[in-house]
Scaffold this active site. Structure first.
Site, PDB file in Angstrom:
ATOM      1  N   HIS A 138       0.728  -1.335   0.119  1.00 39.65           N
ATOM      2  CA  HIS A 138      -0.164   0.122  -0.078  1.00 39.65           C
ATOM      3  C   HIS A 138       0.761   0.966   0.118  1.00 39.65           C
ATOM      4  CE1 HIS A 138      -3.524   2.461   1.437  1.00 39.65           C
ATOM      5  NE2 HIS A 138      -2.529   3.142   2.174  1.00 39.65           N
ATOM      6  N   GLU A 139       1.717   1.059   1.202  1.00 41.70           N
ATOM      7  CA  GLU A 139       2.712   2.410   0.966  1.00 41.70           C
ATOM      8  C   GLU A 139       3.671   2.872  -0.122  1.00 41.70           C
ATOM      9  OE1 GLU A 139       2.557   4.422   2.620  1.00 41.70           O
ATOM     10  OE2 GLU A 139       1.256   3.205   4.070  1.00 41.70           O
ATOM     11  N   HIS A 142       1.842   4.647  -2.850  1.00 39.37           N
ATOM     12  CA  HIS A 142       1.471   6.046  -3.084  1.00 39.37           C
ATOM     13  C   HIS A 142       3.187   6.583  -3.846  1.00 39.37           C
ATOM     14  CE1 HIS A 142      -2.241   6.281  -0.263  1.00 39.37           C
ATOM     15  NE2 HIS A 142      -1.549   5.896   0.201  1.00 39.37           N
ATOM     16  N   GLU A 213      -6.282   6.801  -0.934  1.00 39.83           N
ATOM     17  CA  GLU A 213      -6.175   5.645  -0.544  1.00 39.83           C
ATOM     18  C   GLU A 213      -6.689   4.227  -1.262  1.00 39.83           C
ATOM     19  OE1 GLU A 213      -4.426   5.123   2.638  1.00 39.83           O
ATOM     20  OE2 GLU A 213      -3.714   7.138   2.396  1.00 39.83           O
TER      21      GLU A 213
END
Length: 312
Positions: A138-139, A142, A213
């Site tokens: 997930h990070e 980003h 997100e």
């Protein structure tokens, strides 16, 4: 997902944010002192935008007490990040930091070669390898999407407007007595603009964060193809936040936060979407986490800080 389209939208939003910041500073300068003050505010704003995005992330990490992680402390963690970063096509391997707090948290920050992922001790101890891979993916998403630059710009806009708001309150305290005494006062339009600018910047920042997100969840699924790993991590983090809120409000009475004021979408909605983001017929990876890594025991929560990165 069309990554080029996503990067184009991020670039467009960054340009609009920078333009909004400069226009706001120009308007305040013109209302306060005319053309000369307008030029001074514009020059100051440009210098601020050139320097602040590169200085803010290291200052943030130092303020929070984050400590750099080494491969010796977490060889499997580094291998996990290396595999996910390679799979995502990142040009630079992100630096890894640990946050000495039991709070379950992870976030990415930095620009260019200095991008980093910070993971709390609490998260490292609470998640298994599969869950940790979902959080890291997930990070990394980003970082891959270049979301951090957009949110750094939004956060700088927010910090700038809050500073202006304090200045506006000071001018209001000066202006009221002058107005009551029928003396020459400063322009009321400038004071009103200074006072209400933070509200618009905060709403803008919240809207940008929530949409990204969902996009990062999609990116994580493209890297891991494991919705249950990320879903399980989200449940544990939600439970951890519930426990923190219960400690802050032991009587059970706590304020309800409207959805439009949250930095993140509702966890239930994020988990509901995850299975629909996975391509079929993809075998799951086997992720192993570090056991017994030599990390000091967390003493307490990290200090408060201004948001300049992405928290999961």
């Amino acid at each position: 997902m069309n990554w080029r389209w996503h990067h184009f939208l991020n670039a467009l939003e960054s340009v609009l944010l920078v333009a909004a910041m400069l226009l706001l500073m120009a308007a305040i300068g013109w209302l306060l002192g005319g053309v000369e003050t307008l030029y001074g505010m514009l020059v100051g704003g440009i210098i601020f935008l050139l320097i602040a995005p590169r200085l803010t992330p290291p200052v943030l990490l130092r303020m929070m007490g984050a400590q750099a992680l080494t491969p010796e402390q977490g060889p499997r963690l580094f291998a996990m990040v290396r595999k996910l970063a390679s799979r995502s096509g990142l040009a630079h391997f992100p630096h890894l930091y640990r946050l000495p707090t039991p709070v379950l948290n992870a976030f990415s920050t930095g620009i260019g070669k200095n991008v980093s992922i910070t993971i709390s001790d609490g998260l490292l101890r609470a998640l298994d390898g599969r869950e940790l891979a979902g959080v890291l993916a997930h990070e990394i998403s980003h970082i891959r999407h270049k979301d951090i630059w957009v949110m750094v710009m939004a956060d700088l806009f927010s910090q700038m407007t809050w500073t202006f708001s304090l200045f506006g309150q000071l001018l209001l305290l000066i202006n009221l007595p002058l107005w009551l005494m029928h003396r020459h006062t400063m322009p009321w339009a400038a004071i009103i603009l200074l006072l209400f600018a933070p509200t618009l910047s905060v709403l803008l920042q919240l809207a940008l964060s929530r949409q990204r997100e969902f996009d990062a969840d999609l990116g994580a699924m493209e890297l891991t193809h494991d919705p249950e790993g990320l879903a399980s991590a989200l449940r544990k983090m939600e439970d951890g936040q519930e426990q923190e809120m219960n400690r802050l409000f032991p009587g059970g009475e706590r304020p309800a936060i409207p959805s439009w004021l949250r930095t993140h979408p509702d966890t239930v909605e994020r988990i509901r979407r995850l299975p629909h983001l996975v391509l079929p017929d993809r075998p799951l990876d086997s992720w192993e986490r570090d056991e017994g890594a030599p990390l000091p025991q967390a003493k307490g929560p990290a200090r408060r800080h201004h948001f300049t990165g992405f928290r999961l």
